[in-house]
Design a protein around this motif. Structure first.
Motif, PDB file in Angstrom:
ATOM      1  N   GLY A 192       0.898  -1.139   0.412  1.00 31.04           N
ATOM      2  CA  GLY A 192      -0.357  -0.165   0.414  1.00 31.04           C
ATOM      3  C   GLY A 192       0.891   0.926  -0.440  1.00 31.04           C
ATOM      4  O   GLY A 192       1.817   1.122  -0.662  1.00 31.04           O
ATOM      5  N   ALA A 193       0.040   2.721  -0.336  1.00 26.71           N
ATOM      6  CA  ALA A 193       1.146   3.417  -0.330  1.00 26.71           C
ATOM      7  C   ALA A 193       1.782   3.449   1.616  1.00 26.71           C
ATOM      8  O   ALA A 193       2.627   4.395   0.933  1.00 26.71           O
ATOM      9  CB  ALA A 193      -0.562   4.619  -0.559  1.00 26.71           C
ATOM     10  N   LEU A 194       1.788   3.562   2.636  1.00 25.45           N
ATOM     11  CA  LEU A 194       2.368   3.710   3.741  1.00 25.45           C
ATOM     12  C   LEU A 194       4.379   2.548   3.580  1.00 25.45           C
ATOM     13  O   LEU A 194       5.043   2.892   3.891  1.00 25.45           O
ATOM     14  CB  LEU A 194       1.521   3.013   4.419  1.00 25.45           C
ATOM     15  N   ASN A 195       3.871   1.350   2.941  1.00 23.69           N
ATOM     16  CA  ASN A 195       4.611   1.261   2.690  1.00 23.69           C
ATOM     17  C   ASN A 195       5.330   0.411   1.162  1.00 23.69           C
ATOM     18  O   ASN A 195       6.628  -0.253   1.618  1.00 23.69           O
ATOM     19  CB  ASN A 195       4.455  -0.390   3.499  1.00 23.69           C
ATOM     20  N   ALA A 201      12.947   0.938  -2.546  1.00 23.27           N
ATOM     21  CA  ALA A 201      14.146   0.794  -2.685  1.00 23.27           C
ATOM     22  C   ALA A 201      15.233  -0.093  -2.425  1.00 23.27           C
ATOM     23  O   ALA A 201      16.654   0.077  -2.623  1.00 23.27           O
ATOM     24  CB  ALA A 201      14.479   1.653  -0.875  1.00 23.27           C
ATOM     25  N   LEU A 202      14.452  -1.246  -3.054  1.00 17.60           N
ATOM     26  CA  LEU A 202      14.815  -2.603  -3.908  1.00 17.60           C
ATOM     27  C   LEU A 202      15.886  -2.588  -5.192  1.00 17.60           C
ATOM     28  O   LEU A 202      15.021  -1.518  -5.637  1.00 17.60           O
ATOM     29  CB  LEU A 202      13.988  -3.534  -3.303  1.00 17.60           C
ATOM     30  N   ASP A 203      17.108  -2.534  -5.130  1.00 21.72           N
ATOM     31  CA  ASP A 203      16.990  -2.934  -6.111  1.00 21.72           C
ATOM     32  C   ASP A 203      17.009  -3.657  -7.045  1.00 21.72           C
ATOM     33  O   ASP A 203      17.104  -4.969  -6.696  1.00 21.72           O
ATOM     34  CB  ASP A 203      18.941  -3.161  -6.430  1.00 21.72           C
ATOM     35  N   GLY A 204      16.376  -3.267  -8.731  1.00 16.21           N
ATOM     36  CA  GLY A 204      15.652  -3.940  -9.787  1.00 16.21           C
ATOM     37  C   GLY A 204      14.142  -3.537  -9.427  1.00 16.21           C
ATOM     38  O   GLY A 204      13.316  -4.614 -10.439  1.00 16.21           O
ATOM     39  N   ILE A 205      13.895  -3.336  -8.341  1.00 14.78           N
ATOM     40  CA  ILE A 205      11.888  -3.669  -8.398  1.00 14.78           C
ATOM     41  C   ILE A 205      11.083  -2.279  -9.355  1.00 14.78           C
ATOM     42  O   ILE A 205      12.120  -0.748  -9.253  1.00 14.78           O
ATOM     43  CB  ILE A 205      11.769  -3.270  -7.101  1.00 14.78           C
ATOM     44  N   LYS A 206      10.200  -2.747 -10.566  1.00 10.23           N
ATOM     45  CA  LYS A 206      10.344  -1.590 -11.628  1.00 10.23           C
ATOM     46  C   LYS A 206       9.007  -2.166 -11.281  1.00 10.23           C
ATOM     47  O   LYS A 206       8.356  -0.940 -12.710  1.00 10.23           O
ATOM     48  CB  LYS A 206      10.909  -1.836 -12.635  1.00 10.23           C
ATOM     49  N   GLU A 207       7.897  -2.325 -10.410  1.00 10.81           N
ATOM     50  CA  GLU A 207       6.522  -2.606 -10.466  1.00 10.81           C
ATOM     51  C   GLU A 207       6.033  -3.970  -9.349  1.00 10.81           C
ATOM     52  O   GLU A 207       6.833  -4.412  -9.117  1.00 10.81           O
ATOM     53  CB  GLU A 207       6.056  -4.522 -12.117  1.00 10.81           C
ATOM     54  N   VAL A 208       5.379  -2.990  -9.114  1.00  8.62           N
ATOM     55  CA  VAL A 208       4.167  -3.607  -7.609  1.00  8.62           C
ATOM     56  C   VAL A 208       2.796  -3.935  -7.856  1.00  8.62           C
ATOM     57  O   VAL A 208       2.274  -3.151  -8.307  1.00  8.62           O
ATOM     58  CB  VAL A 208       4.737  -2.524  -6.377  1.00  8.62           C
ATOM     59  N   HIS A 209       2.717  -5.207  -7.212  1.00  5.27           N
ATOM     60  CA  HIS A 209       0.957  -5.669  -7.252  1.00  5.27           C
ATOM     61  C   HIS A 209      -0.001  -5.446  -5.787  1.00  5.27           C
ATOM     62  O   HIS A 209      -0.104  -5.589  -5.125  1.00  5.27           O
ATOM     63  CB  HIS A 209       0.638  -7.052  -7.310  1.00  5.27           C
ATOM     64  N   GLY A 210      -1.590  -4.781  -6.081  1.00  6.38           N
ATOM     65  CA  GLY A 210      -1.716  -4.465  -4.916  1.00  6.38           C
ATOM     66  C   GLY A 210      -3.956  -4.383  -5.704  1.00  6.38           C
ATOM     67  O   GLY A 210      -3.285  -4.189  -6.738  1.00  6.38           O
ATOM     68  N   SER A 211      -4.142  -4.558  -4.077  1.00  5.58           N
ATOM     69  CA  SER A 211      -5.482  -5.191  -4.113  1.00  5.58           C
ATOM     70  C   SER A 211      -6.083  -3.045  -4.270  1.00  5.58           C
ATOM     71  O   SER A 211      -7.001  -3.272  -4.077  1.00  5.58           O
ATOM     72  CB  SER A 211      -5.989  -6.151  -3.329  1.00  5.58           C
ATOM     73  N   CYS A 212      -5.833  -2.876  -3.585  1.00  2.00           N
ATOM     74  CA  CYS A 212      -5.963  -0.807  -2.771  1.00  2.00           C
ATOM     75  C   CYS A 212      -7.519  -1.423  -2.226  1.00  2.00           C
ATOM     76  O   CYS A 212      -8.693  -0.700  -3.417  1.00  2.00           O
ATOM     77  CB  CYS A 212      -5.917  -0.542  -3.845  1.00  2.00           C
ATOM     78  N   SER A 213      -7.770  -2.059  -2.017  1.00  2.53           N
ATOM     79  CA  SER A 213      -9.309  -2.412  -1.254  1.00  2.53           C
ATOM     80  C   SER A 213     -10.161  -2.017  -0.065  1.00  2.53           C
ATOM     81  O   SER A 213      -8.841  -1.492   0.985  1.00  2.53           O
ATOM     82  CB  SER A 213      -9.727  -4.172  -1.318  1.00  2.53           C
ATOM     83  N   HIS A 235     -13.627  -3.906  -1.811  1.00  6.32           N
ATOM     84  CA  HIS A 235     -14.041  -3.614  -3.272  1.00  6.32           C
ATOM     85  C   HIS A 235     -12.435  -2.688  -3.215  1.00  6.32           C
ATOM     86  O   HIS A 235     -12.005  -2.433  -2.355  1.00  6.32           O
ATOM     87  CB  HIS A 235     -15.678  -2.465  -2.946  1.00  6.32           C
ATOM     88  N   THR A 236     -12.663  -2.481  -4.640  1.00  6.74           N
ATOM     89  CA  THR A 236     -11.573  -1.853  -5.308  1.00  6.74           C
ATOM     90  C   THR A 236     -11.920  -0.155  -4.761  1.00  6.74           C
ATOM     91  O   THR A 236     -12.717   0.118  -5.357  1.00  6.74           O
ATOM     92  CB  THR A 236     -11.229  -1.991  -6.476  1.00  6.74           C
ATOM     93  N   ASP A 237     -11.061   0.410  -4.082  1.00  5.91           N
ATOM     94  CA  ASP A 237     -11.176   1.362  -4.144  1.00  5.91           C
ATOM     95  C   ASP A 237     -10.878   2.888  -4.396  1.00  5.91           C
ATOM     96  O   ASP A 237      -9.130   2.446  -4.510  1.00  5.91           O
ATOM     97  CB  ASP A 237     -10.248   1.497  -1.754  1.00  5.91           C
ATOM     98  N   ALA A 238     -10.970   3.444  -6.054  1.00  6.25           N
ATOM     99  CA  ALA A 238     -10.299   4.196  -6.147  1.00  6.25           C
ATOM    100  C   ALA A 238      -8.844   5.443  -5.877  1.00  6.25           C
ATOM    101  O   ALA A 238      -8.416   5.330  -6.070  1.00  6.25           O
ATOM    102  CB  ALA A 238     -10.897   5.179  -7.550  1.00  6.25           C
ATOM    103  N   SER A 239      -9.733   5.682  -4.199  1.00  5.62           N
ATOM    104  CA  SER A 239      -8.420   6.658  -3.657  1.00  5.62           C
ATOM    105  C   SER A 239      -7.625   5.678  -3.138  1.00  5.62           C
ATOM    106  O   SER A 239      -6.715   6.546  -3.071  1.00  5.62           O
ATOM    107  CB  SER A 239      -9.498   7.478  -1.951  1.00  5.62           C
ATOM    108  N   LYS A 240      -7.325   4.511  -3.226  1.00  4.08           N
ATOM    109  CA  LYS A 240      -6.352   3.421  -2.652  1.00  4.08           C
ATOM    110  C   LYS A 240      -5.834   3.858  -3.219  1.00  4.08           C
ATOM    111  O   LYS A 240      -4.591   3.546  -3.683  1.00  4.08           O
ATOM    112  CB  LYS A 240      -6.627   2.566  -1.671  1.00  4.08           C
ATOM    113  N   VAL A 241      -5.923   3.541  -4.266  1.00  4.99           N
ATOM    114  CA  VAL A 241      -5.163   3.115  -5.968  1.00  4.99           C
ATOM    115  C   VAL A 241      -4.698   4.540  -6.278  1.00  4.99           C
ATOM    116  O   VAL A 241      -3.167   4.377  -6.791  1.00  4.99           O
ATOM    117  CB  VAL A 241      -5.954   2.622  -7.185  1.00  4.99           C
ATOM    118  N   ARG A 242      -5.313   5.584  -5.824  1.00  7.07           N
ATOM    119  CA  ARG A 242      -4.948   7.262  -6.540  1.00  7.07           C
ATOM    120  C   ARG A 242      -3.503   7.246  -4.834  1.00  7.07           C
ATOM    121  O   ARG A 242      -1.865   7.899  -5.742  1.00  7.07           O
ATOM    122  CB  ARG A 242      -5.418   7.640  -6.117  1.00  7.07           C
ATOM    123  N   ALA A 243      -3.590   6.716  -4.155  1.00  8.84           N
ATOM    124  CA  ALA A 243      -2.097   7.045  -3.391  1.00  8.84           C
ATOM    125  C   ALA A 243      -1.061   6.668  -3.385  1.00  8.84           C
ATOM    126  O   ALA A 243       0.194   6.650  -3.339  1.00  8.84           O
ATOM    127  CB  ALA A 243      -3.232   7.130  -1.709  1.00  8.84           C
TER     128      ALA A 243
END
Length: 254
Positions: A192-195, A201-213, A235-243
């Protein structure tokens, strides 16, 4: 706002959002997801979406859409008939015009089933492929990583074998270092947005996956009483996706 008018905003790290409903799909697009993982029954960890849902997503999404191919809940040890079913579902994803599929198969001892995965990769020729969290069950991550690379997967969705990606941070760091850019390691599981800065910060990370629910609003009591909805549904929360998307935007050094 019509989803047809939403355009993705470029960020330093790609955001994939998993959704299991048309409403969730619309929220993910509205919030700025860069890629969609389409599924059903997220409360079970995600199952294969319907052919109609795939077609709808392909029609309205301005960003790439991948279909999860998991025919049932439980483990990832599949019978011959279940593998036949997964092959047909991969063909449905191709016919719908989706960009990729998300697959994974285990042996009874939880090692990757290389024979079955080779068969499914062949069936998915022309589609981009993600290895899902069947990877998180393997007894030897280094061996499974090399197998995924040899099989030609573009990325591995992983929590580092832990209950959450945050708890599996050390393993994710190890996988990134060992992979040396040969395959993308995509953290997933409680991202999520907080973590998310920890993963960026990990070398090589270029994409992340979340449910943002977020917890769903209560439905009519009789709907829940008759078993048509769960009291703890989300449910998927647009505000969490945006954050989360905003947290991925790192100021340029230029």
């Amino acid at each position: 706002m019509s989803v047809e008018n939403v355009r993705p905003v470029q960020s330093n790290c790609l955001l994939e959002v998993c959704v299991d409903s048309v409403a969730g799909l619309e929220c993910a697009i509205e919030g700025g997801a860069d890629r969609i993982e389409l599924c059903s029954s997220l409360e079970l960890g995600g199952l294969t979406p319907s052919a109609g849902f795939m077609q709808t997503a392909a029609h309205i999404s301005p960003v790439p859409v991948y279909a999860l191919n998991r025919p049932r809940s439980g483990d990832f040890v599949y019978s011959v008939l279940e593998l036949d079913l997964i092959e047909r579902d991969i063909e449905q994803a191709r016919a719908a015009g989706l960009d990729g599929v998300v697959i994974g198969v285990s042996l009874p001892d939880l090692r990757l089933d290389i024979g079955a995965l080779t068969r499914l990769k062949t069936a998915a020729k022309g589609l981009d492929c993600t290895l899902h969290r069947a990877f998180d069950l393997v007894p030897d991550f280094d061996v499974a990583l090399e197998q995924a690379i040899t099989l030609g997967f573009s990325r591995i969705l992983s929590s580092g074998g832990a209950l959450s990606a945050e708890q599996g941070l050390a393993m994710l760091r190890h996988l990134c270092k060992r992979s040396s850019g040969r395959i993308s390691i995509m953290p997933g599981g409680g991202v999520g947005a907080l973590n998310v800065p920890q993963f960026m910060a990990l070398d090589g990370i270029k994409e992340v996956h979340g449910s943002c629910s977020s917890p769903s609003e209560a439905v009519h009591a009789k709907v829940t009483a008759l078993g048509f909805a769960s009291e703890s549904s989300k449910h998927t929360d647009a505000s969490k996706v945006r954050a989360l998307k905003a947290a991925l935007l790192v100021p340029s050094s230029d």
